[in-house]
Design an enzyme around this catalytic site. Structure first.
Site, PDB file in Angstrom:
ATOM      1  N   GLY A  62     -33.497 -45.989  29.766  1.00 28.69           N
ATOM      2  CA  GLY A  62     -32.473 -46.874  28.763  1.00 28.69           C
ATOM      3  C   GLY A  62     -32.831 -46.783  27.404  1.00 28.69           C
ATOM      4  O   GLY A  62     -32.125 -46.911  26.286  1.00 28.69           O
ATOM      5  N   ASP A  63     -34.182 -46.964  27.191  1.00 24.18           N
ATOM      6  CA  ASP A  63     -34.668 -46.973  25.879  1.00 24.18           C
ATOM      7  C   ASP A  63     -34.968 -45.545  25.369  1.00 24.18           C
ATOM      8  O   ASP A  63     -34.620 -45.199  24.104  1.00 24.18           O
ATOM      9  CB  ASP A  63     -36.107 -47.590  25.808  1.00 24.18           C
ATOM     10  CG  ASP A  63     -36.010 -49.421  25.991  1.00 24.18           C
ATOM     11  OD1 ASP A  63     -35.504 -49.724  25.105  1.00 24.18           O
ATOM     12  OD2 ASP A  63     -36.591 -49.607  27.161  1.00 24.18           O
ATOM     13  N   LEU A  64     -35.649 -44.843  26.066  1.00 27.24           N
ATOM     14  CA  LEU A  64     -36.070 -43.329  25.731  1.00 27.24           C
ATOM     15  C   LEU A  64     -34.937 -42.467  25.395  1.00 27.24           C
ATOM     16  O   LEU A  64     -34.958 -41.774  24.212  1.00 27.24           O
ATOM     17  CB  LEU A  64     -37.054 -42.707  26.703  1.00 27.24           C
ATOM     18  CG  LEU A  64     -38.327 -43.520  26.942  1.00 27.24           C
ATOM     19  CD1 LEU A  64     -39.273 -42.989  27.802  1.00 27.24           C
ATOM     20  CD2 LEU A  64     -39.141 -43.579  25.728  1.00 27.24           C
ATOM     21  N   ALA A  89     -33.110 -43.755  22.430  1.00 28.80           N
ATOM     22  CA  ALA A  89     -33.866 -43.428  20.932  1.00 28.80           C
ATOM     23  C   ALA A  89     -33.736 -41.900  20.667  1.00 28.80           C
ATOM     24  O   ALA A  89     -33.530 -41.589  19.567  1.00 28.80           O
ATOM     25  CB  ALA A  89     -35.167 -43.897  21.427  1.00 28.80           C
TER      26      ALA A  89
END
Length: 384
Positions: A172-174, A177
């Site tokens: 969800g972050d990577l 990003a």
């Protein structure tokens, strides 16, 4: 000379998504100035540590390499003025506050654009920014777990009869990003052609929907909601993990040529003859899964891979210790040693997967100490 060596990025982000995005830019050569809140990024004190006097933990080290640090309190008038001075000549600003936060500091995109029309301003939020599509969710906090749940990742991850399960890495972050870095680079290309900066917005929820593209078209085409299938695939078979005598392997033999080669290795030409088409194999996948599992169970993982090498896509299921011992990983420079401040030790972090022939990226130096580069940064400004 690195590809982005002429770019200055002001990085107002913390935790994972934003720092990973700016780390990618730093690996590509950008001068990334990590502008940290008083006390620094929230993950500076997160473990693991090497000793008792580590300046920061492994979490921070892994995704903040190659950056310079400046501590600023954006609620303070003088510190805001310092930030504006830096932003006037910056190429990119990246922040991952909740929507509306930068407006409270009077440092939102519109304010910075007045001073620097060529600025690319990028945000990473759980639910995006009202500038690109206003919703009732904006302003809510979000983390990887929330994004994976809302975006449908957890619904299709895990065993068929088990609970919804998140993917191990913080995708969800990577993934968000990574998409944000793509957006920044696209905006810089547009600026090079037109002289015009712009606002780039990447939302975690949106990114998870994009990552789950398969579920979107499946639901649209069939009106059926895809659910968990363990390690199998809804339209490909064999495409699964199988237990061996000493571990697990994955086998992806969904093409007719792969299937024939797998049956030859198993010494089961009858299976190739009886189930020659994809439709046949999908219809009888449970029967065939059992036949393959019976064969792999009496071989080691290495033996299975040796028997299938060059004919059938196959690999052992490795843990990180196996990754450290893999010659391929070493040859690809995917493990990098850096200094661990506060100790006499070096530590290993993941290298960069982006390889370029003329401007090869480099993982850079260790992550910075808090406010380590204040004198350097403002000294540079005075010398210009």
């Amino acid at each position: 000379m690195p590809a982005l060596s002429d770019l200055r990025v002001l990085d107002l982000t913390q935790v994972l998504a934003g720092p990973y995005c700016t780390m990618l830019l730093a690996d590509l050569g950008a001068d990334v100035v990590k502008v940290e809140r008083p006390g620094g990024d929230l993950i500076r004190p997160n473990p693991p540590f090497v000793g008792d006097d580590d300046a920061y933990g492994g979490y921070f080290q892994s995704i903040n390499r190659g950056k310079r640090s400046l501590e600023l309190d954006l609620t303070d008038e003088d510190d805001r003025a310092d930030f504006l001075r830096l932003a006037k000549d910056a190429d990119v600003v990246v922040e991952n506050f909740r929507a509306g936060t930068m407006e409270k500091f009077d440092l939102e995109y519109e304010t910075l654009r007045e001073r620097n029309p060529e600025l690319v301003y990028a945000s990473i939020r759980g639910f995006g920014d009202p500038r690109t599509g206003e919703t009732h969710r904006q302003g809510q906090p979000s983390f990887d777990l929330i994004a994976q749940a809302l975006g449908g990742v957890m619904q299709i991850t895990g065993d068929k009869d088990g609970p919804p399960t998140k993917v191990g890495p913080g995708i969800g972050d990577l993934f968000t990003a990574t998409l944000n870095a793509v957006g920044v680079l696209a905006a810089l290309h547009h600026r090079d052609r037109t002289g015009e900066g712009q606002y780039v917005d990447t939302a975690m929820y949106d990114s998870m929907i994009s990552l789950c593209e398969r579920t979107v078209y499946q639901y649209s085409y069939t009106d059926e909601v895809p659910n968990r299938r363990g390690n199998s695939h809804p339209t490909l078979f064999p495409y699964n993990a199988f237990e061996t005598a000493d571990g697990y392997v994955v086998i992806a033999a969904f093409g007719d040529n792969h299937w024939t080669a797998l049956c030859e290795a198993m010494e089961r030409p009858d299976l190739a003859a009886d189930f020659p088409t994809t439709a046949d194999r999908l219809k009888h996948r449970e029967l065939l899964r059992g036949e393959i599992a019976e064969w792999t169970a009496v071989h080691s993982a290495d033996d299975v891979c040796d028997l299938l090498e060059g004919a059938v896509p196959c690999a052992p299921v490795q843990d990180v210790a196996d990754v450290f011992e893999d010659d391929h990983v070493d040859a690809r420079d995917m493990l990098v040693d850096v200094e661990q401040p506060g100790t006499d030790e070096s530590v290993t972090i993941a290298g960069t997967p982006i390889k370029m022939s003329e401007t090869p990226p480099e993982p850079g130096t260790r992550a910075p100490l808090l406010d380590e580069h204040r004198e350097e940064l403002f000294g540079e400004e005075k010398s210009v």
